[in-house]
Every structure is written in C-alpha cells, then in structure tokens.
Scaffold this active site. Structure first.
Site, PDB file in Angstrom:
ATOM      1  N   TYR A  51       0.855  -1.196   0.000  1.00  0.00           N
ATOM      2  CA  TYR A  51       0.000   0.000   0.000  1.00  0.00           C
ATOM      3  C   TYR A  51       0.877   1.226   0.000  1.00  0.00           C
ATOM      4  O   TYR A  51       1.772   1.347   0.837  1.00  0.00           O
ATOM      5  CB  TYR A  51      -0.934   0.018   1.222  1.00  0.00           C
ATOM      6  CG  TYR A  51      -2.369  -0.156   0.795  1.00  0.00           C
ATOM      7  CD1 TYR A  51      -2.970   0.813  -0.006  1.00  0.00           C
ATOM      8  CD2 TYR A  51      -3.105  -1.279   1.139  1.00  0.00           C
ATOM      9  CE1 TYR A  51      -4.275   0.654  -0.452  1.00  0.00           C
ATOM     10  CE2 TYR A  51      -4.406  -1.443   0.694  1.00  0.00           C
ATOM     11  CZ  TYR A  51      -4.986  -0.463  -0.097  1.00  0.00           C
ATOM     12  OH  TYR A  51      -6.261  -0.605  -0.550  1.00  0.00           O
ATOM     13  N   GLU A  53      -0.452   4.708  -0.669  1.00  0.00           N
ATOM     14  CA  GLU A  53      -1.272   5.912  -0.896  1.00  0.00           C
ATOM     15  C   GLU A  53      -0.435   7.153  -0.659  1.00  0.00           C
ATOM     16  O   GLU A  53       0.360   7.212   0.289  1.00  0.00           O
ATOM     17  CB  GLU A  53      -2.477   5.912   0.047  1.00  0.00           C
ATOM     18  CG  GLU A  53      -3.563   4.954  -0.412  1.00  0.00           C
ATOM     19  CD  GLU A  53      -4.736   4.885   0.547  1.00  0.00           C
ATOM     20  OE1 GLU A  53      -4.688   5.553   1.597  1.00  0.00           O
ATOM     21  OE2 GLU A  53      -5.683   4.153   0.247  1.00  0.00           O
ATOM     22  N   ASP A 197      -5.937  14.178 -25.065  1.00  0.00           N
ATOM     23  CA  ASP A 197      -5.888  12.762 -24.665  1.00  0.00           C
ATOM     24  C   ASP A 197      -5.182  12.039 -25.809  1.00  0.00           C
ATOM     25  O   ASP A 197      -5.762  11.806 -26.869  1.00  0.00           O
ATOM     26  CB  ASP A 197      -7.318  12.252 -24.467  1.00  0.00           C
ATOM     27  CG  ASP A 197      -7.358  10.752 -24.200  1.00  0.00           C
ATOM     28  OD1 ASP A 197      -6.318  10.083 -24.342  1.00  0.00           O
ATOM     29  OD2 ASP A 197      -8.449  10.249 -23.871  1.00  0.00           O
ATOM     30  N   THR A 223      -2.969   6.742 -22.163  1.00  0.00           N
ATOM     31  CA  THR A 223      -2.810   5.379 -21.665  1.00  0.00           C
ATOM     32  C   THR A 223      -1.362   4.975 -21.934  1.00  0.00           C
ATOM     33  O   THR A 223      -0.676   5.587 -22.755  1.00  0.00           O
ATOM     34  CB  THR A 223      -3.750   4.375 -22.368  1.00  0.00           C
ATOM     35  OG1 THR A 223      -3.570   4.506 -23.770  1.00  0.00           O
ATOM     36  CG2 THR A 223      -5.204   4.626 -22.015  1.00  0.00           C
ATOM     37  N   LYS A 226      -0.923   1.383 -25.408  1.00  0.00           N
ATOM     38  CA  LYS A 226      -1.213   1.328 -26.851  1.00  0.00           C
ATOM     39  C   LYS A 226       0.109   1.481 -27.610  1.00  0.00           C
ATOM     40  O   LYS A 226       0.975   0.622 -27.460  1.00  0.00           O
ATOM     41  CB  LYS A 226      -2.272   2.370 -27.194  1.00  0.00           C
ATOM     42  CG  LYS A 226      -3.589   2.131 -26.421  1.00  0.00           C
ATOM     43  CD  LYS A 226      -4.692   3.022 -26.885  1.00  0.00           C
ATOM     44  CE  LYS A 226      -6.007   2.674 -26.225  1.00  0.00           C
ATOM     45  NZ  LYS A 226      -6.212   3.360 -24.947  1.00  0.00           N
ATOM     46  N   ARG A 232      -1.025  -2.008 -19.030  1.00  0.00           N
ATOM     47  CA  ARG A 232      -2.326  -1.339 -18.993  1.00  0.00           C
ATOM     48  C   ARG A 232      -2.316  -0.286 -17.885  1.00  0.00           C
ATOM     49  O   ARG A 232      -2.052  -0.604 -16.723  1.00  0.00           O
ATOM     50  CB  ARG A 232      -3.354  -2.433 -18.670  1.00  0.00           C
ATOM     51  CG  ARG A 232      -4.759  -2.221 -19.075  1.00  0.00           C
ATOM     52  CD  ARG A 232      -5.414  -3.556 -19.326  1.00  0.00           C
ATOM     53  NE  ARG A 232      -5.043  -3.978 -20.657  1.00  0.00           N
ATOM     54  CZ  ARG A 232      -5.563  -3.454 -21.760  1.00  0.00           C
ATOM     55  NH1 ARG A 232      -6.508  -2.551 -21.699  1.00  0.00           N
ATOM     56  NH2 ARG A 232      -5.155  -3.870 -22.938  1.00  0.00           N
TER      57      ARG A 232
HETATM   58  N1  PLP Z   1      -8.772   7.761 -24.240  1.00  0.00           N
HETATM   59  C1  PLP Z   1      -8.699   7.291 -25.490  1.00  0.00           C
HETATM   60  C2  PLP Z   1      -8.485   8.240 -26.623  1.00  0.00           C
HETATM   61  C3  PLP Z   1      -8.813   5.919 -25.718  1.00  0.00           C
HETATM   62  O1  PLP Z   1      -8.761   5.443 -26.967  1.00  0.00           O
HETATM   63  C4  PLP Z   1      -9.002   5.053 -24.610  1.00  0.00           C
HETATM   64  C5  PLP Z   1      -9.127   3.595 -24.780  1.00  0.00           C
HETATM   65  O2  PLP Z   1      -9.223   3.031 -25.791  1.00  0.00           O
HETATM   66  C6  PLP Z   1      -9.107   5.615 -23.344  1.00  0.00           C
HETATM   67  C7  PLP Z   1      -8.981   6.976 -23.179  1.00  0.00           C
HETATM   68  C8  PLP Z   1      -9.459   4.790 -22.145  1.00  0.00           C
HETATM   69  O3  PLP Z   1      -8.498   3.999 -21.674  1.00  0.00           O
HETATM   70  P1  PLP Z   1      -8.863   2.813 -20.644  1.00  0.00           P
HETATM   71  O4  PLP Z   1      -9.474   1.733 -21.461  1.00  0.00           O
HETATM   72  O5  PLP Z   1      -7.548   2.491 -20.053  1.00  0.00           O
HETATM   73  O6  PLP Z   1      -9.827   3.393 -19.644  1.00  0.00           O
END
Ligand code: PLP
Length: 426
Positions: A51, A53, A197, A223, A226, A232
């Site tokens: 843990y 936190e 994002d 993320t 990818k 993950r």
């Molecule tokens: N943002 C984008 C642009 C994504 O393509 C994805 C997932 O495919 C996410 C966020 C979400 O990621 P997670 O599946 O880890 O929640």
C-alpha cells in the site's frame, strides 16, 4: 508458472490458451500491443503487496522506501520522454486519468467541447452513458463529411458559440494528424483550458513523429498500453508552460495530484507503475523511434493495399497507426467482417464511422492498427500480405475455402514472427 498450474489449473489453462491465441493470430486491434518480457516481469512482482497511498516522500503508509525509488523513476522517465514539467504515473486507466484531469480543471456541470464518439472520440470524452457525459455539459465537434478530417473552422465556430471551459482534443479512431497548436489558438480565443488525450498516439508523440501537444496544452493524458507499448494504465502530463505564473504552475500540479489521490483512487498499482517505468526506459532507447516510424510506414502500406483491393477508407488513408475501413459500399456490416476475420485469426474491431447510419452495436466500420504487428517485427512486405488477406475475406465473406487458405497464410506468417517463445511453462 508451475505454482499456478498446480494450484489453479483452470486459470492456468485460460492463461495458456490466451497466450497461444496471441501467438498464433494477427493482433490488429489499434489500441493493443505486445509488451516485452521485462515489462511482464516487473508487473508480476510482490510490489503488488504494497500500500503506497500518497506520493514519493509523502506516503500514508510506512515501508515505501523502495516503492518511492520505482515511482520516482517512472515520473522522471515520463517527464523526460514527453518534455513535461509534471507527471502523475498513478492512474489505473485512461478513463481514470481523464476523470482526474476533469476534476483538476472543472466543476461539475462545466462545459466541455470534445470530439464526437461517433466521429472517433472516446467514451470518456462525454458520451451520455459515461460519467463524463453525466457530470459535465458536453458539446461536440466532429469531422467533415467530405474529407473525414477535423475542420478547424468548424471547431472554432462551435467554440465561439458554446464558450466551453475546456476544449478536449484526442481520439480513439481518427487516422489523421491532430493540429494541437490550432486547438490552442481557439482555446485562447474563447478563454478555455486545452486538454489532449493522446492515448492512441503517445508512442508517435514520444518519438516526435507527431505534432507535440505537451507544450501547448494545459493537461495531457495518455494510456500506457497502446503505441507506447507498456502495461495497462495511464499517465497525466503537463508542461505547465510559461503562460502560467509560478504559483499557478504549482497549483495545477497539486490539483492534478490530489485529483488522482485522494480524488479518484486509493492505493496505486505499484507493480504496474514499475512496469510503466520499464516500458518508458524502452521508449527512451534510440530504436524506439525506428519502431514508431515503422508503425506508421506499415499503416500506410496497409492502407494502400486495402485501397488497391477496392475498399474505402475514412479520410482516404492514414497519417498514424490506425485505419478505419468504411464498409458501406460492400453491403457488409462491421460485426460480420469482425467475425469473419476473427475466424481466420486476424483480430480487428467493428467501429462507428463518421455519419454512420447503422447502430453502434453493429456499425459500418472496421478499425485496425499496426502497433502489435510492428512489435513482432513485421514490415512493409508483410503489411501487403496482410492487407491482401483482409481484402480476400471481405470480398469472399462466406467462402469457407478462402477462409481456410487465409488461415493457413496467417499461420505461416506468425511462425516467422514469434512472440513469447518459450515463455509458457504451464
Ligand atoms: N482515451 C482514449 C483516446 C482511448 O482510446 C481510450 C481507450 O481506448 C481511453 C482513453 C481509455 O483507456 P482505458 O481503457 O484504459 O480506460
């Protein structure tokens, strides 16, 4: 995995079957990749027992001296790769990273301008079924019907009309380069925060072969699993550019950290954070740039092969790692094609296309990407072969002989580009 197979053979079997599926098929889901054994090793460690936190040096539990080393390495590597001044490496997923970024910048019901899910956006960018659509007032921009590309004049017009507090750029199914600087101009004009994002294109951004959102955005989320080819999970980055006064810089970093913990999450997944650090060390190696360039080259050859085979692509091609096939003219539905390709062990996903007239559960598109095949070492020649296989299946969707023939070709190809060989001792 000898302990696991003795104690829990059912789970051991499921894992072995999944490893074999990954070995023997062509993984072309644009959001997936194949991590290295070093990343797998870091993830499968007793760091999961701890843990922690809080943040390095400021934990709510004792005994975090080694966890701090690992998390600090992850933070430093994230900052270095992306040229960020602040990095939070704790979000468990991309959706949670986005939630934390909204919490840091917005109040409930504030207005967000984001990309339409049906045009390539993500659920966490304001879909009504997602927390983002329920807690915030979300308005959307999309792509132009003629070009399949984001029309910045259109984005500007909507922003001027709607006066959002946050403009969100980034997508899950957009095959073209995003002009982050153009979004910044619009955000400045309407006094909005700008967030990117970059979940899909993070590897391309890290390798500097895509325009860079970090210097122009207030917050960048991504993320790690990818194109970045890590475990993950997710990161939140900010350059906190010179636009901000020193006290505001500190504020934003603090707001992000406290939005993640205690705002969104409890104990961080430190075994995953260690694996993120390993993946980011891989991303700092010179060959990572070559890898990312190859992903894009592969996607271009794949797109050309699909076009030459008579298939239609949204926007007519790709600038990045993904391709969106528009099946409208073929008379086939996305689910049917996803299933037929799955039968020959080519894994893709059905996807909405812009202005789709079919429902989201069985849309008119197929999304595919090249990150995982590129990780296996495949190059332009293999992409041509794979593209021809996909065209063959789409054109002969019910022909079992053709499926048998393509399945054989898939098997031949994967044998030449093995993964995790000798990995399974189940
Ligand atoms: N943002 C984008 C642009 C994504 O393509 C994805 C997932 O495919 C996410 C966020 C979400 O990621 P997670 O599946 O880890 O929640």
């Amino acid at each position: 995995m000898s302990f696991l197979s003795k104690f829990d053979p059912e789970i051991a079997d499921a894992i072995e079957n999944e490893i074999n599926r990954q070995r023997s098929g062509l993984e072309m889901i644009a959001s997936e990749n194949i991590v290295s054994r070093a990343v797998l090793e870091a993830m499968g460690t007793p760091l999961t027992n701890k843990y922690s936190e809080g943040y390095p040096g400021k934990r709510y539990y004792g005994g975090n001296q080694f966890i701090d080393v690992s998390e600090n390495l992850a933070i430093d590597r994230a900052k270095k790769i992306f040229g960020a001044e602040h990095a939070n490496v704790q979000p468990h997923s991309g959706s949670q990273a986005n939630a934390a970024a909204y919490f840091a910048l917005l109040n409930p019901s504030d207005k967000i301008l984001a990309m339409n899910l049906a045009h390539g956006g993500h659920l966490s960018h304001g879909a009504p079924v997602n927390f983002s659509g329920k807690f915030y007032n979300v308005v959307f921009y999309g792509v132009s019907k003629d070009t399949g590309r984001i029309d910045m004049d259109d984005v500007r017009e909507i922003a001027l009309r709607e006066k959002p507090r946050l403009i969100l750029t980034g997508a899950s199914a957009y095959p073209r380069e995003i002009d982050f600087a153009a979004f910044r101009k619009i955000a400045d004009e309407v006094g909005a925060y700008l967030m990117a994002d970059i979940a899909h294109i993070a590897g391309l951004v890290a390798a500097k072969i895509h325009s860079d959102p970090v210097p122009v955005c207030d917050v960048v989320t991504t993320t790690t699993h990818k194109t970045l080819r890590g475990p993950r999970g997710a990161l939140i980055l900010s350059k906190i550019a010179d636009r901000l006064r020193p006290e505001d810089k500190k504020n934003l970093a603090q707001k992000i950290d406290s939005a993640v913990f205690p705002g969104m999450q409890g104990g961080p997944l430190e075994h995953v954070i260690a694996a993120k650090a390993v993946a980011m060390l891989e991303a700092l190696q010179p060959d990572f740039i070559e890898y990312q360039k190859q992903i894009v080259k592969n996607a271009k050859v794949l797109a050309e092969t699909l076009l030459a085979g008579g298939l239609k692509l949204v926007s007519g091609g790709t600038d990045n790692h993904l391709i969106l096939i528009d099946l409208t003219d073929t008379g086939l539905a996305g689910k049917q094609v996803e299933d037929a390709l799955g039968e020959v062990e080519i894994y893709v996903n059905k996807n909405m296309i812009p202005y789709d007239t079919r429902k989201p559960t069985d849309p008119s598109g197929i999304r595919l990407g090249t990150p995982a095949l590129t990780t296996r070492g495949m190059k332009e020649n293999e992409m041509k072969l794979v593209g021809e296989m996909i065209v063959k299946i789409v054109k002969n969707i019910a022909d079992e002989n053709i499926k048998k023939e393509v399945r054989e070709s898939v098997r031949e190809l994967v044998t030449k580009f093995p993964i995790y060989q000798g990995f399974s001792v189940l």
